[in-house]
Design a protein around this motif. Structure first.
Motif, PDB file in Angstrom:
ATOM      1  N   ASP A  13       0.834  -1.027  -0.177  1.00 51.92           N
ATOM      2  CA  ASP A  13      -0.021  -0.075   0.003  1.00 51.92           C
ATOM      3  C   ASP A  13       0.853   1.280   0.113  1.00 51.92           C
ATOM      4  N   GLY A  14       1.906   1.250   0.474  1.00 51.03           N
ATOM      5  CA  GLY A  14       3.248   2.601   0.484  1.00 51.03           C
ATOM      6  C   GLY A  14       3.131   2.681  -0.288  1.00 51.03           C
ATOM      7  N   HIS A  15       3.351   1.963  -2.101  1.00 52.54           N
ATOM      8  CA  HIS A  15       3.233   2.913  -2.844  1.00 52.54           C
ATOM      9  C   HIS A  15       1.593   3.670  -3.564  1.00 52.54           C
ATOM     10  N   GLN A  16       0.686   3.180  -2.990  1.00 53.03           N
ATOM     11  CA  GLN A  16      -0.616   4.469  -2.900  1.00 53.03           C
ATOM     12  C   GLN A  16      -0.730   3.553  -5.077  1.00 53.03           C
ATOM     13  N   PRO A  17      -0.797   2.122  -4.653  1.00 56.29           N
ATOM     14  CA  PRO A  17      -1.646   1.396  -5.869  1.00 56.29           C
ATOM     15  C   PRO A  17      -2.793   2.062  -6.417  1.00 56.29           C
ATOM     16  N   GLU A  18      -3.641   1.830  -5.486  1.00 52.65           N
ATOM     17  CA  GLU A  18      -4.815   2.896  -5.572  1.00 52.65           C
ATOM     18  C   GLU A  18      -5.269   3.814  -7.184  1.00 52.65           C
ATOM     19  N   LEU A  19      -3.963   4.509  -6.225  1.00 53.69           N
ATOM     20  CA  LEU A  19      -4.399   6.371  -6.564  1.00 53.69           C
ATOM     21  C   LEU A  19      -3.798   5.918  -8.204  1.00 53.69           C
ATOM     22  N   THR A  61       3.720  -3.425  -6.130  1.00 51.25           N
ATOM     23  CA  THR A  61       5.635  -4.276  -5.170  1.00 51.25           C
ATOM     24  C   THR A  61       5.327  -5.323  -5.193  1.00 51.25           C
ATOM     25  N   MET A  62       5.968  -5.804  -4.922  1.00 47.05           N
ATOM     26  CA  MET A  62       6.021  -6.761  -3.481  1.00 47.05           C
ATOM     27  C   MET A  62       5.329  -7.952  -3.366  1.00 47.05           C
ATOM     28  N   ALA A  63       5.578  -8.853  -4.378  1.00 51.06           N
ATOM     29  CA  ALA A  63       4.601 -10.051  -4.413  1.00 51.06           C
ATOM     30  C   ALA A  63       5.464 -11.377  -4.142  1.00 51.06           C
ATOM     31  N   GLY A  89       7.777   0.871  -8.213  1.00 53.06           N
ATOM     32  CA  GLY A  89       8.096  -0.769  -7.895  1.00 53.06           C
ATOM     33  C   GLY A  89       7.074  -1.394  -8.474  1.00 53.06           C
ATOM     34  N   GLY A  90       5.765  -0.935  -8.956  1.00 53.16           N
ATOM     35  CA  GLY A  90       4.968  -1.094  -9.254  1.00 53.16           C
ATOM     36  C   GLY A  90       4.864  -1.857 -10.170  1.00 53.16           C
ATOM     37  N   MET A  91       6.130  -1.574 -11.293  1.00 52.69           N
ATOM     38  CA  MET A  91       7.305  -2.843 -12.438  1.00 52.69           C
ATOM     39  C   MET A  91       7.546  -3.422 -11.511  1.00 52.69           C
ATOM     40  N   CYS A  92       8.746  -2.654 -11.946  1.00 56.58           N
ATOM     41  CA  CYS A  92      10.665  -3.144 -11.844  1.00 56.58           C
ATOM     42  C   CYS A  92      10.852  -4.040  -9.719  1.00 56.58           C
TER      43      CYS A  92
END
Length: 241
Positions: A13-19, A61-63, A89-92
């Motif tokens: 959540d720290g990378h604000q995936p929803e936003l 991020t981080m799966a 982080g959502g991709m790399c």
């Protein structure tokens, strides 16, 4: 017929995936895409779904570690012409234990010395490329991503390390790619290391670079369809990883 974009939203959540997903989705909708948002990694094994898209955007991020079959499916879908594009982080740093994913995306994250709030500069390296044309170097206050990067990437922008003193400082100054393109089979791959938080894309240059990259990656599917291209020509029975 409208183009299709699939966004995988979730992870840390720290990378604000929803936003980030909302921002990307709104832009693509305004650009005449049908946008689907999925919040489960089960879709990674659905080859038909992935191949039906023009663009796949991971915002995850981080799966945890997943079966390699998931990534073989993604590899074939991108290889057939589906675009792959994402940020930060959502991709790399999406699937940090999967080497096939790292090979597809062109890098893996290893550090961000100073963490959030680090001042640094993005240096445009290819001013004549349509993805960067008219965009000048700009400063940013965010996480500065140190990445281990594939030399086959076409680098569009870099940043200089070190800004913050740490163990890596002993190696002296080095320019680390931050934005690049690459090919995976017939698919176009675009990565932008910016985007620790959604508001990073309030910076006009950062958002313009991201928008151009999303559209560029998606256009590879059209070319593949028009030319009757298939991922089959890239398949091999040899061990590749």
């Amino acid at each position: 017929m409208k183009r299709k974009a699939l966004i995988l939203c979730g992870g840390w959540d720290g990378h604000q995936p929803e936003l980030i997903t909302q921002r990307f989705g709104d832009f693509l909708t305004d650009s005449d895409f049908d946008v689907t948002v999925e919040r489960t990694t089960d879709i990674l094994e659905d080859l038909a779904l992935l191949k039906s898209q023009d663009l796949f955007i991971p915002v995850w991020t981080m799966a945890k570690e997943f079966p390699y079959a998931y990534f073989e499916t993604i590899s074939e879908a991108i290889g057939s012409g589906v675009g792959l594009a994402g940020c930060h982080g959502g991709m790399c740093d999406a699937f940090r234990f999967n080497i096939l994913w790292q090979f597809m995306t062109g890098a893996n994250w290893v550090a961000h010395p100073g963490c959030d709030g680090t001042p640094y500069r993005i240096n445009i390296r290819s001013s004549s490329n349509p993805l960067t044309e008219g965009i000048k170097d700009f400063d940013i206050l965010s996480e500065q991503y140190y990445l281990h990067v594939d030399p086959a990437n076409e680098v569009l922008a870099t940043t200089r390390f070190p800004v913050v003193k740490w163990y890596h400082s002993a190696n002296g100054e080095v320019d680390i790619p931050q934005i690049w393109t690459r090919k995976w089979g017939h698919g176009r791959v675009y990565y932008n290391a910016l985007g620790h938080h959604n508001d990073v894309f309030d910076i006009p240059q950062a958002w313009e670079l991201m928008k151009r990259g999303l559209l560029w990656a998606a256009d590879g599917k059209r070319i593949a369809v028009e030319q009757g291209l298939s991922a089959d020509e890239f398949k091999s029975d040899k061990g590749m990883y």
